[in-house]
Design a protein around this motif. Structure first.
Motif, PDB file in Angstrom:
ATOM      1  N   GLU A  30       0.856  -1.429   0.084  1.00 39.36           N
ATOM      2  CA  GLU A  30      -0.373  -0.054  -0.109  1.00 39.36           C
ATOM      3  C   GLU A  30       0.715   1.665   0.263  1.00 39.36           C
ATOM      4  OE1 GLU A  30      -2.821  -0.462   3.108  1.00 39.36           O
ATOM      5  OE2 GLU A  30      -4.160  -1.905   2.581  1.00 39.36           O
ATOM      6  N   GLY A  31       1.701   1.118   0.309  1.00 39.17           N
ATOM      7  CA  GLY A  31       2.862   2.404   0.888  1.00 39.17           C
ATOM      8  C   GLY A  31       4.137   2.715  -0.859  1.00 39.17           C
ATOM      9  N   ILE A  32       3.623   1.334  -1.503  1.00 42.52           N
ATOM     10  CA  ILE A  32       4.630   1.633  -2.963  1.00 42.52           C
ATOM     11  C   ILE A  32       3.542   2.356  -3.175  1.00 42.52           C
ATOM     12  CG2 ILE A  32       5.446   0.616  -4.081  1.00 42.52           C
ATOM     13  CD1 ILE A  32       6.869  -1.553  -2.492  1.00 42.52           C
ATOM     14  N   ASN A  33       2.374   1.512  -3.503  1.00 44.75           N
ATOM     15  CA  ASN A  33       1.847   2.259  -4.341  1.00 44.75           C
ATOM     16  C   ASN A  33       1.266   3.602  -3.776  1.00 44.75           C
ATOM     17  OD1 ASN A  33       1.191  -0.202  -5.920  1.00 44.75           O
ATOM     18  ND2 ASN A  33      -0.386  -1.566  -3.784  1.00 44.75           N
ATOM     19  N   ARG A  34       1.114   3.751  -2.929  1.00 47.25           N
ATOM     20  CA  ARG A  34       0.765   5.408  -2.322  1.00 47.25           C
ATOM     21  C   ARG A  34       1.840   6.661  -3.018  1.00 47.25           C
ATOM     22  NH1 ARG A  34       1.077   4.943   2.102  1.00 47.25           N
ATOM     23  NH2 ARG A  34      -0.579   4.011   2.592  1.00 47.25           N
ATOM     24  N   ASP A  35       3.248   5.781  -3.463  1.00 49.87           N
ATOM     25  CA  ASP A  35       4.298   6.321  -3.739  1.00 49.87           C
ATOM     26  C   ASP A  35       4.172   6.688  -5.259  1.00 49.87           C
ATOM     27  OD1 ASP A  35       5.113   7.062  -1.485  1.00 49.87           O
ATOM     28  OD2 ASP A  35       6.616   5.577  -1.974  1.00 49.87           O
ATOM     29  N   PHE A  36       3.112   6.142  -5.859  1.00 49.29           N
ATOM     30  CA  PHE A  36       3.008   6.468  -7.214  1.00 49.29           C
ATOM     31  C   PHE A  36       1.948   7.294  -7.517  1.00 49.29           C
ATOM     32  CE2 PHE A  36       5.622   2.565  -7.630  1.00 49.29           C
ATOM     33  CZ  PHE A  36       6.201   2.903  -8.340  1.00 49.29           C
ATOM     34  N   ARG A  37       0.472   7.561  -6.913  1.00 59.15           N
ATOM     35  CA  ARG A  37      -0.572   8.350  -6.996  1.00 59.15           C
ATOM     36  C   ARG A  37      -0.549   9.496  -6.781  1.00 59.15           C
ATOM     37  NH1 ARG A  37      -2.702   4.609  -2.990  1.00 59.15           N
ATOM     38  NH2 ARG A  37      -4.056   2.763  -3.855  1.00 59.15           N
TER      39      ARG A  37
END
Length: 350
Positions: A343-350
């Protein structure tokens, strides 16, 4: 097709440090032409691995297509092996190394497999500095298809059929140095005294180790007028040095005078001792090596020995900063970081 050697071995055969005799490093009987230089190279690999006490099951032999690519069958019969598509051996070797970097990788190729159909793969495996020993068994012809000139056949060389090659040869050693190979050597299949320590040093070098071995084809390219024949090569060899490989030594650096000797320390502290014969060549200077090869080419000479070595460049695993544990040994918990981390990794791509 291959033939199994007799299982009998003399009870007093010498053993290496891990208790193996040289028989444990051999393979089935070769079906190559009697006198083929490729068999001599296979014997040198067997001798080097025996003397270095390498565990056979920790070695992977990968090849493409051609007479040279048949040879992994004939050495290290207790090792892993993969015969790949023509010219595509570097891709398979790269994938294997990325999965398990703890193994010793031998890539066996020929002048057709590397200098023609596999040239693109050869170029990129060099620039990636894959940690492997890449041996080209170079005979200047296509032995499996009746002896046509290969891309490494010298201009002016005469084939068995009597035709003269009109094209410039691809110099694989010069090309490897130009592309940034971190270990480049050249030898002759008939010079086991030089070839064995070169293979030992290549195995201990952390990075891409390229050895171009002139290996005369006794059936199609051993005639008068061929520049890859036994007689021609013996008459035109010019050794850069005599050398010894000393494993498991403390790192040593030393200045030296031209025409004398030098020691080159590898990553693990092993030492290559070079007694210099060429006075205008420095094995750690790419420019001097390139110049020496070009000068030799103008004089129709073949420089042999360790030509170039660089221990400063990172290999592919070092460049990509892969984990210390080989990928094939990682468990699911190591490979799956968990829902919160994702979830943290995906948040960085938003």
């Amino acid at each position: 097709m291959s033939y199994i050697k007799p299982q009998f071995k003399h009870p007093k055969l010498p053993k290496n440090k891990i208790g193996y005799t040289i028989k444990e490093y051999e393979g089935p009987l070769s079906t190559l032409c009697a006198g083929c230089g490729h068999d001599s190279i296979s014997a040198a690999i067997v001798q080097a691995c025996f003397e270095m006490s390498v565990e056979p099951h920790n070695v992977a032999k990968i090849s493409g297509i051609g007479c040279s690519s048949k040879t992994p069958t004939y050495f290290l019969g207790n090792s892993h092996g993969f015969n790949s598509v023509h010219g595509r051996m570097p891709s398979v070797a790269t994938g294997a190394s990325m999965s398990n970097k703890d193994m010793v990788y031998f890539g066996v190729s020929g002048d057709g497999d590397s200098a023609s159909i596999g040239m693109g793969q050869f170029v990129h495996v060099i620039r990636r500095n894959l940690n492997m020993v890449y041996i080209v068994m170079n005979n200047g012809c296509y032995g499996l298809t009746k002896g046509q000139d290969s891309a490494t056949a010298d201009q002016g060389s005469k084939s068995k059929a009597g035709s003269i090659n009109p094209f410039q040869a691809i110099d694989l050693a010069s090309l490897a140095i130009e592309l940034g190979a971190s270990f480049v050597a050249q030898s002759f299949s008939g010079d086991k005294q030089q070839l064995v320590p070169l293979i030992k040093a290549a195995m201990h070098h952390e990075g891409f180790s390229f050895i171009n071995v002139i290996s005369p084809c006794v059936t199609f390219n051993n005639n008068v007028g061929s520049t890859k024949s036994y007689d021609y090569v013996r008459q035109h060899i010019e050794a850069t040095s005599t050398l010894d490989f000393v494993p498991e030594m403390p790192a040593i650096t030393a200045k030296y005078d031209k025409g004398k000797s030098t020691r080159v320390a590898l990553h693990d502290g092993s030492i290559i001792q070079l007694n210099k014969l060429a006075t205008d060549w420095d094995p750690e200077d790419r420019v001097s090596v390139a110049n020496a090869l070009q000068q030799a080419r103008l004089k129709n000479e073949i420089l042999t020995g360790l030509l170039y070595v660089n221990t400063e460049w990172k290999d592919l695993h070092g460049t990509l900063n892969t984990c210390k544990t080989p990928l094939n040994k990682l468990k699911e918990k190591d490979l799956c970081p968990g829902e919160k981390i994702l979830e943290g990794i995906n948040r960085d791509f938003r």
